[in-house]
Scaffold this active site. Structure first.
Site, short mmCIF file in Angstrom:
data_model
loop_
_atom_site.label_atom_id
_atom_site.label_comp_id
_atom_site.label_asym_id
_atom_site.label_seq_id
_atom_site.Cartn_x
_atom_site.Cartn_y
_atom_site.Cartn_z
N GLY A 1 -35.87 4.31 11.32
CA GLY A 1 -34.51 4.77 11.09
C GLY A 1 -34.19 5.08 9.64
N ASN B 1 -37.26 5.55 22.77
CA ASN B 1 -36.50 4.30 22.76
C ASN B 1 -35.07 4.63 22.33
OD1 ASN B 1 -35.37 1.79 22.34
ND2 ASN B 1 -36.72 1.23 20.61
N GLU C 1 -45.20 0.08 14.32
CA GLU C 1 -43.94 0.55 13.75
C GLU C 1 -43.68 -0.18 12.44
OE1 GLU C 1 -41.14 2.43 16.86
OE2 GLU C 1 -40.72 0.30 16.81
N LYS D 1 -32.64 2.67 22.13
CA LYS D 1 -31.96 1.53 21.50
C LYS D 1 -30.58 1.34 22.17
CE LYS D 1 -34.80 2.27 17.50
NZ LYS D 1 -35.02 2.10 16.08
N GLU E 1 -36.62 -4.81 15.70
CA GLU E 1 -35.18 -5.17 15.71
C GLU E 1 -34.98 -6.47 16.50
OE1 GLU E 1 -33.81 -1.37 17.13
OE2 GLU E 1 -34.38 -0.48 15.21
N SER F 1 -39.39 7.02 12.18
CA SER F 1 -38.96 8.31 11.62
C SER F 1 -39.86 9.48 12.03
CB SER F 1 -38.84 8.21 10.10
OG SER F 1 -37.83 7.27 9.75
N HIS G 1 -40.08 -5.42 19.71
CA HIS G 1 -39.60 -4.43 18.74
C HIS G 1 -39.11 -5.16 17.48
CE1 HIS G 1 -37.21 -1.29 16.88
NE2 HIS G 1 -37.89 -0.43 17.60
P1 13P Z 1 -36.73 5.98 14.52
O1 13P Z 1 -37.57 7.03 15.20
O2 13P Z 1 -35.26 6.23 14.66
O3 13P Z 1 -37.17 5.71 13.14
O4 13P Z 1 -36.97 4.62 15.35
C1 13P Z 1 -38.26 4.21 15.61
C2 13P Z 1 -38.22 3.08 16.56
O5 13P Z 1 -37.83 1.98 16.20
C3 13P Z 1 -38.63 3.33 17.95
O6 13P Z 1 -38.78 2.14 18.65
#
Ligand code: 13P
Length: 251
Positions: free
Chosen positions: A174, A9, A168, A11, A98, A213, A96
């Site tokens: 992140g 992803n 997640e 983002k 976010e 992560s 997601h």
């Molecule tokens: P990270 O791997 O940067 O922690 O992000 C995970 C994520 O949100 C994937 O959709």
């Protein structure tokens, strides 16, 4: 036997040059070394046509990060499932954290997005996960189950195993602080049991991804748990060698 699945992803990251560089690197690595893992990249909408073009003839598939619930029409700024399908996307990330936290997406809306994806024959990657507060209150199981159930209530269990679930934990995204293999496995087992209550055969075939992560250094430990079938990778999906190392640890 469930095939492994690793999804990158991106983002809201990327450019034409970065897409070109990253996918050139991935193409070489995947052609050379991976056979037992399905690999998907989810760039921002604008780079999807370039990604599809560059990955044509390879085993790497392309997905989107979001979609709208409506048929094409007067919805300024949105992208319909049909458009993603026409661009030869195979997957779409839905719900997601976010999107839930920053854009106010409710579990109800997430369930409708899954429906729109299914209607266009796009495989939804349904994201669920608790915040740090919810985990510390001992609410992880309840929160994850509620998020999953609102999708199942509207769509039924028959969306699986076509659909995929990604656990997640919000506190692991992140932050560099991944869930431990035991923490992740515990929630994955709960997700599989929740699907199994409705259809055990389907539950056994459904792929459950972990995200938060994941890095080359911790991937193997996380992926060795019995109910973890792959990963949804953020930051490490932006570096070809890291993403390839994570994919290789699933083999
Ligand atoms: P990270 O791997 O940067 O922690 O992000 C995970 C994520 O949100 C994937 O959709």
């Amino acid at each position: 036997m469930r095939r492994s699945l690793v999804v990158g992803n991106w983002k809201m990251n990327g450019s034409v040059v970065m897409t070109d560089d990253l996918l050139t690197g991935l193409k070489e690595g995947v052609v050379r070394s991976l056979s037992a893992v399905d690999v998907v990249v989810c760039p921002p909408f604008l780079y999807i046509p370039l990604a599809v073009q560059m990955l044509a003839g390879t085993a790497i598939e392309v997905g989107a990060q979001n979609l709208d619930i409506h048929k094409p029409g007067a919805y300024t700024g949105e992208i319909a499932a049909e458009m993603l399908k026409e661009q030869r996307c195979s997957y779409v990330i839905v719900g997601h954290s976010e999107r839930r936290a920053l854009y106010g997406e409710s579990s109800d809306l997430v369930a409708q997005k899954v429906k729109a994806a299914m209607a266009a024959e796009l495989k939804p990657i349904i994201c669920v996960g608790e915040t740090l507060d919810e985990r510390e209150r001992g609410d992880t199981g309840r929160v994850v189950r509620e998020q999953l159930m609102s999708v199942l209530d509207l769509n039924g269990v028959d969306i699986f195993p076509f659909a995929v679930v990604a656990y997640e934990p919000v506190w692991a995204i992140g932050t560099g602080r991944s869930a431990s293999p035991d923490q992740a496995q515990e929630v994955h087992a709960l997700i599989r049991e929740s699907i199994a209550e409705l259809n055990p055969v389907v539950a056994d075939q459904t792929r459950l991804l972990y995200g938060g992560s994941v890095k080359p250094e911790n991937a193997q430990g996380i992926f060795s748990s019995p109910d973890i079938d792959g990963g949804l990778i953020g930051g490490a999906a932006l570096v070809a060698s890291d993403f390839l190392a994570i994919c290789a640890s699933m083999e």
